[in-house]
Design an enzyme around this catalytic site. Structure first.
Site, PDB file in Angstrom:
ATOM      1  N   ALA A   1       3.274  -4.792   8.789  1.00 15.35           N
ATOM      2  CA  ALA A   1       2.751  -5.228   7.263  1.00 15.35           C
ATOM      3  C   ALA A   1       3.890  -4.978   6.218  1.00 15.35           C
ATOM      4  CB  ALA A   1       1.688  -4.374   6.906  1.00 15.35           C
TER       5      ALA A   1
ATOM      6  N   LEU B   1       0.714  -1.122   0.083  1.00 16.39           N
ATOM      7  CA  LEU B   1      -0.245   0.047   0.009  1.00 16.39           C
ATOM      8  C   LEU B   1       0.957   1.139  -0.086  1.00 16.39           C
ATOM      9  CD1 LEU B   1      -2.416  -1.093   2.669  1.00 16.39           C
ATOM     10  CD2 LEU B   1      -3.126  -0.671   0.258  1.00 16.39           C
TER      11      LEU B   1
ATOM     12  N   GLY C   1       5.646  -7.121   2.857  1.00 18.07           N
ATOM     13  CA  GLY C   1       5.652  -6.634   1.661  1.00 18.07           C
ATOM     14  C   GLY C   1       4.005  -5.908   1.323  1.00 18.07           C
ATOM     15  N   LYS C   2       3.474  -5.972   2.700  1.00 19.30           N
ATOM     16  CA  LYS C   2       1.834  -5.475   2.275  1.00 19.30           C
ATOM     17  C   LYS C   2       1.711  -3.785   2.329  1.00 19.30           C
ATOM     18  CE  LYS C   2       0.549  -9.721   4.178  1.00 19.30           C
ATOM     19  NZ  LYS C   2       0.075 -10.472   5.409  1.00 19.30           N
ATOM     20  N   VAL C   3       2.898  -3.465   3.060  1.00 17.87           N
ATOM     21  CA  VAL C   3       2.739  -1.782   2.984  1.00 17.87           C
ATOM     22  C   VAL C   3       4.178  -1.495   2.602  1.00 17.87           C
ATOM     23  CG1 VAL C   3       2.580   0.391   4.518  1.00 17.87           C
ATOM     24  CG2 VAL C   3       0.977  -1.611   5.067  1.00 17.87           C
TER      25      VAL C   3
END
EC number: 2.5.1.46
Length: 292
Positions: free
Chosen positions: A262, A238, A266-268
């Site tokens: 996160a 994100l 690798g999610k943020v």
């Protein structure tokens, strides 16, 4: 509401400052991000937050919604005239059950105005579903087209916002869909409705893959939170994110995890603009949404 945001900014500390900073992140996200997720848990729809969420979708502040089956249940029940009354966290639940009431925190609802109303609505539209294979976002659109604009599903259908419900069977809507299929076996010789959650995943893959910038306002935790950040990792994470929650991170739960955790998944993105607000959503979400 922007005056309240600025008052919070002047407070200069603790969660008031976080609310002001979250407003800044969301304001930029609305202007800069082409894909803007709104994730929230179903319990919020049992409160007056339903109207604020529907209004935000109607104004196209967000164009992708991820939520739970409970959100659909409450949205449909309220559209069908169910009364959600203020109560108390300390009510006698044995007494409530005997009198025919459900309790959700300090909100109470008659049992007959929850599951039975949802089932009545779904069964009234069974014939439109029979013989079809639908993703949950397609089901949400079909249902929303039959609901008023001031509902969440109704607002989303009219605004072109896709509503994903990865846990669609975990509520009254899911049970009603099963009953709908039971009727199909007796009336249509087995021409049932099929819910294809992998079709949802394919659509989310396309949305994320084709995005330029990803933003998310995530209220609460659970499956609706994780589904957003899970898919964000496939685009590097994100770019903008605001979490609102009262969950703690010390038990390792997904619901309590902060945006910084996160990053390790690798999610943020490390460069993302992110804020965590530790607060009851009913206190801060109306201010944020109306200020935008």
């Amino acid at each position: 509401m922007r005056e309240i945001i600025e008052l919070y900014r002047k407070v200069g500390g603790f969660q008031a400052l976080h609310v002001a900073e979250a407003y800044d992140v969301l304001k930029e996200a609305v202007e800069a991000a082409d894909v803007r997720f709104l994730s929230f848990t179903g319990n919020l729809v049992a409160t007056g937050l339903r109207e604020f969420i529907a209004d935000a979708i109607r104004r196209r502040l967000f164009n992708v919604v991820v939520t739970t089956a409970g959100a659909l249940d409450h949205d449909i029940a309220k559209s069908m005239g169910a009364v959600y009354a203020p109560g108390s966290f300390d009510l006698d639940d044995v007494d409530l059950a005997a009198k025919g009431y459900h309790r959700l925190g300090n909100v109470v609802i008659k049992k007959e105005e929850y599951g039975p109303l949802v089932e009545k609505f779904i069964l009234a539209h069974c014939e439109k579903l029979w013989g079809k294979t639908l993703a949950t976002y397609e089901l949400a659109y079909l249902l929303g087209a039959e609901l008023p604009e001031d509902s969440i599903l109704g607002a989303a259908a009219r605004a072109g916002a896709k509503v994903f419900v990865p846990g669609i069977v975990d509520g009254a809507v899911g049970t009603a869909l099963m009953t709908c299929n039971d009727l199909a076996r007796t009336k249509r010789g087995g021409s049932r409705a099929f819910i294809d959650v992998l079709k949802d995943e394919e659509e989310l893959r396309e949305i994320v893959h084709n995005s330029k910038k990803l933003a998310a306002l995530i209220v609460g935790g659970g499956i609706s939170k994780h589904h957003v950040i899970w898919w964000a990792q496939f685009k590097g994470g994100l770019d903008y994110v605001v979490y609102i929650s009262t969950a703690v991170e010390y038990d390792g739960s997904l619901s309590g995890a902060r945006p910084r955790e996160a990053i390790s998944w690798g999610k943020v993105k490390p460069s993302a603009k992110s804020v965590f607000i530790f607060a009851d959503a009913t206190l801060v979400l109306p201010v944020l949404l109306k200020a935008l």
